[in-house]
Scaffold this active site. Structure first.
Site, PDB file in Angstrom:
ATOM      1  N   CYS A  65       0.833  -1.197   0.000  1.00 18.17           N
ATOM      2  CA  CYS A  65       0.000   0.000   0.000  1.00 18.17           C
ATOM      3  C   CYS A  65       0.875   1.258   0.000  1.00 18.17           C
ATOM      4  O   CYS A  65       1.826   1.355   0.767  1.00 18.17           O
ATOM      5  CB  CYS A  65      -0.886  -0.016   1.247  1.00 18.17           C
ATOM      6  SG  CYS A  65      -1.673   1.558   1.572  1.00 18.17           S
TER       7      CYS A  65
ATOM      8  N   ASP B 166     -10.201  16.964  21.615  1.00 16.55           N
ATOM      9  CA  ASP B 166      -9.809  16.248  20.388  1.00 16.55           C
ATOM     10  C   ASP B 166     -10.747  15.053  20.212  1.00 16.55           C
ATOM     11  O   ASP B 166     -10.331  13.902  20.328  1.00 16.55           O
ATOM     12  CB  ASP B 166      -8.337  15.803  20.523  1.00 16.55           C
ATOM     13  CG  ASP B 166      -7.806  15.124  19.277  1.00 16.55           C
ATOM     14  OD1 ASP B 166      -8.506  15.108  18.247  1.00 16.55           O
ATOM     15  OD2 ASP B 166      -6.672  14.596  19.325  1.00 16.55           O
TER      16      ASP B 166
ATOM     17  N   CYS C 297     -11.387  16.101  13.633  1.00 17.85           N
ATOM     18  CA  CYS C 297     -11.169  15.296  12.424  1.00 17.85           C
ATOM     19  C   CYS C 297     -12.440  15.287  11.565  1.00 17.85           C
ATOM     20  O   CYS C 297     -12.548  14.483  10.646  1.00 17.85           O
ATOM     21  CB  CYS C 297     -10.713  13.889  12.780  1.00 17.85           C
ATOM     22  SG  CYS C 297     -11.797  13.056  13.928  1.00 17.85           S
TER      23      CYS C 297
HETATM   24  N1  SAH Z   1      -5.903  13.224  21.730  1.00 18.55           N
HETATM   25  C1  SAH Z   1      -5.506  11.871  21.417  1.00 18.55           C
HETATM   26  C2  SAH Z   1      -6.665  10.979  20.943  1.00 18.55           C
HETATM   27  C3  SAH Z   1      -7.638  11.568  19.989  1.00 18.55           C
HETATM   28  S1  SAH Z   1      -8.749  10.395  19.264  1.00 18.55           S
HETATM   29  C4  SAH Z   1      -4.384  11.878  20.411  1.00 18.55           C
HETATM   30  O1  SAH Z   1      -4.071  12.920  19.827  1.00 18.55           O
HETATM   31  O2  SAH Z   1      -3.769  10.845  20.214  1.00 18.55           O
HETATM   32  C5  SAH Z   1     -10.202  10.567  20.205  1.00 18.55           C
HETATM   33  C6  SAH Z   1     -10.176   9.829  21.521  1.00 18.55           C
HETATM   34  O3  SAH Z   1     -11.429  10.062  22.179  1.00 18.55           O
HETATM   35  C7  SAH Z   1     -10.058   8.313  21.433  1.00 18.55           C
HETATM   36  O4  SAH Z   1      -8.963   7.907  22.217  1.00 18.55           O
HETATM   37  C8  SAH Z   1     -11.386   7.779  22.005  1.00 18.55           C
HETATM   38  O5  SAH Z   1     -11.241   6.594  22.735  1.00 18.55           O
HETATM   39  C9  SAH Z   1     -11.798   8.920  22.922  1.00 18.55           C
HETATM   40  N2  SAH Z   1     -13.237   9.067  23.247  1.00 18.55           N
HETATM   41  C10 SAH Z   1     -14.305   8.794  22.481  1.00 18.55           C
HETATM   42  N3  SAH Z   1     -15.450   9.166  23.081  1.00 18.55           N
HETATM   43  C11 SAH Z   1     -15.089   9.696  24.272  1.00 18.55           C
HETATM   44  C12 SAH Z   1     -15.836  10.288  25.358  1.00 18.55           C
HETATM   45  N4  SAH Z   1     -17.153  10.386  25.323  1.00 18.55           N
HETATM   46  N5  SAH Z   1     -15.149  10.747  26.422  1.00 18.55           N
HETATM   47  C13 SAH Z   1     -13.779  10.651  26.470  1.00 18.55           C
HETATM   48  N6  SAH Z   1     -13.046  10.104  25.481  1.00 18.55           N
HETATM   49  C14 SAH Z   1     -13.683   9.642  24.401  1.00 18.55           C
END
Ligand code: SAH
Length: 463
Positions: free
Chosen positions: A162, A390, A417
């Site tokens: 890929c 995030d 995102c």
């Molecule tokens: N900030 C991190 C992860 C971002 S991805 C980085 O940059 O690596 C988004 C994250 O949100 C994921 O790890 C997912 O498990 C978490 N997530 C999803 N729903 C959520 C919620 N209701 N409360 C807290 N975390 C959550």
């Protein structure tokens, strides 16, 4: 005119839709979504599904090629569901993503005349992914194959090389397929629930060169281990050969613990910011979320620090913190960082990562941000000076936004995102006294339709 299935129509492609298909118009105004087309193309397409006001078609012939059309470098680009935009020149992809952020903020968020920074693109839009999961199957001749699913199906398009992934994937997958052929190890079959190997996950730490492989198997043991290890341990950077058992008939890829059969159960990677003199080590297990594009991730995290503009006195919340990647960047410039994450395993990784880096001003809570943040704010009276969010594509929960509105941090840095949910959430904050100050899109997922955006909102100062 009334269009129906199997009609052939001529269309001008005028836009790109949500999932990367071109949006075409016939001369009499009917809208048809056609994959593999580029705005500016004039094409002939066959209608596959017709509704009253719009339909879906398949590209049959390009009558006039868009100026932005290029030959996709990957031979399986058209069949494979992984990339949607390979036939679009990279500058055109970037322009389209910038445009998408602008139009979502305007249409969904009702932010008129927002100035958007130029999108930060990649130097090279290929080979940027540090992780890939390849489904394994059997071809018509009974030979094992690995590759990607065709769009919206579970048909495997064989491809061990890929163009978005790291170059080592090819050698590793060929070795796994060789081990299967030699030892008569059958690929899993979704129809019958029989066979052993379901998926191969490969992850590489770009900064350290460490590589891990995890075989997801329909069974509890990896057969012919010695042979597998012998062939894979020779791959430069190989750090861990692991497996995870999944004997359920489900689309969930991984649901059990990961066990090493050689080396470690995790790899280590480093993210840096030379501007802030920061270098953070992360331990990453196969199941943990870790940003897939480390080059752009470092740029994004550095921008988060720019926008948070910390002096060392602040309490910062990092909500949806994953394995604490942003939190540990922030911790170097803040008094105290509180990370909140729903996946328990990731919270454990975050704590471990703080420890490895000798960071003692970051603490992590496991739970939903919309439950944990109100609890620590209302019950314990902890208020953030700066909040970083995030969230996944569905955006922030309404309850979390309401708590941020009551808490009144000076700044909210939003890493998104999905521009549509970003626009929706920013509107809520803007209606309650936060001002949109800065918007910068990043191309974190080149050749796909996804776009990442970093935003700063700040509180209006009371007079
Ligand atoms: N900030 C991190 C992860 C971002 S991805 C980085 O940059 O690596 C988004 C994250 O949100 C994921 O790890 C997912 O498990 C978490 N997530 C999803 N729903 C959520 C919620 N209701 N409360 C807290 N975390 C959550």
């Amino acid at each position: 005119m009334n269009y129906k299935k199997n009609d052939t129509v001529t269309l001008d492609i005028i836009d790109i839709g949500q999932d990367g298909a071109g949006v075409g118009r016939t001369d009499d105004g009917y809208t048809l979504f056609v994959k593999d087309t580029v705005p500016g193309d004039r094409v002939e397409a066959k209608i596959m599904k017709a509704k009253k006001n719009y339909g879906y078609g398949r590209l049959s012939r390009i009558l006039l090629s868009s100026e932005d059309r290029v030959e996709p470098p990957c031979p399986t680009a058209r069949q494979c569901g992984g990339c949607q935009l390979q036939m679009m020149s990279y500058p055109a992809q970037l322009a389209m993503k910038e445009q998408k952020v602008e139009s979502d903020l305007r249409r969904i968020g009702n932010f008129q005349n927002v100035s958007i920074e130029k999108i930060v693109g990649m130097d090279s839009p290929y080979h940027y992914r540090n992780k890939a999961i390849f489904p394994v199957g059997t071809d018509r001749n009974g030979k094992p194959v690995a590759g990607f699913y065709a769009g919206r199906t579970h048909t495997i398009i064989p491809n061990t090389d890929c163009m978005l992934g790291c170059p080592e994937n090819h050698e590793i997958l060929e070795k796994v397929l060789g081990w299967m052929r030699k030892n008569h190890i059958p690929a899993y079959d979704e129809q019958t629930g029989r066979g052993l190997l379901r998926h191969v996950l490969i992850r590489k730490g770009f900064a350290t060169g460490e590589i891990m492989i995890c075989l997801i198997i329909n069974g509890i043991e990896v057969p012919a281990r010695r042979d597998l290890i012998q062939s894979l341990e020779a791959v430069p950077g190989m750090t861990g050969i692991t497996f995870s058992s999944n004997t359920k008939r489900t689309n969930v890829i991984m649901n059990g613990p990961v066990k090493a059969i050689w080396g470690k159960e995790y790899i280590t990677d480093i993210l840096r910011s030379s501007k802030y003199g920061i270098q953070v080590w992360y331990q990453i297990s196969p199941a943990s979320f870790y940003q897939v594009n480390p080059i752009q991730t470092q740029r994004i995290y550095e921008k988060v620090l720019d926008l948070a503009d910390l002096t060392g006195k602040e309490i910062v919340m990092d909500l949806y913190c994953g394995i604490g990647t942003i939190s540990l960047f922030l911790a170097q410039r803040a008094k105290r960082v509180i990370g909140v994450e729903i996946v328990d395993r990731a919270v454990k990784d975050a704590r471990k990562n703080a420890e490895i880096n000798g960071i003692d001003n970051a603490e992590f809570y496991s739970g939903k941000a919309e439950e944990v943040v109100p609890a620590i704010y209302e019950r314990e009276g902890i208020r953030a000076d700066v909040a970083v969010v995030d969230p996944p594509r569905k955006g922030c929960d309404e309850m979390l936004l309401q708590t941020l509105i009551s808490m009144q941090p000076e700044k909210i840095v939003y890493v998104s995102c999905d521009p549509a949910t970003l626009a929706r959430d920013l509107r809520v904050l803007a209606d309650h006294g936060f001002v949109l100050q800065f918007v910068q899109p990043y191309d974190q997922f080149s050749n796909t339709v996804h776009v990442e955006t970093v935003v700063l909102m700040s509180r209006v100062k009371e007079k």
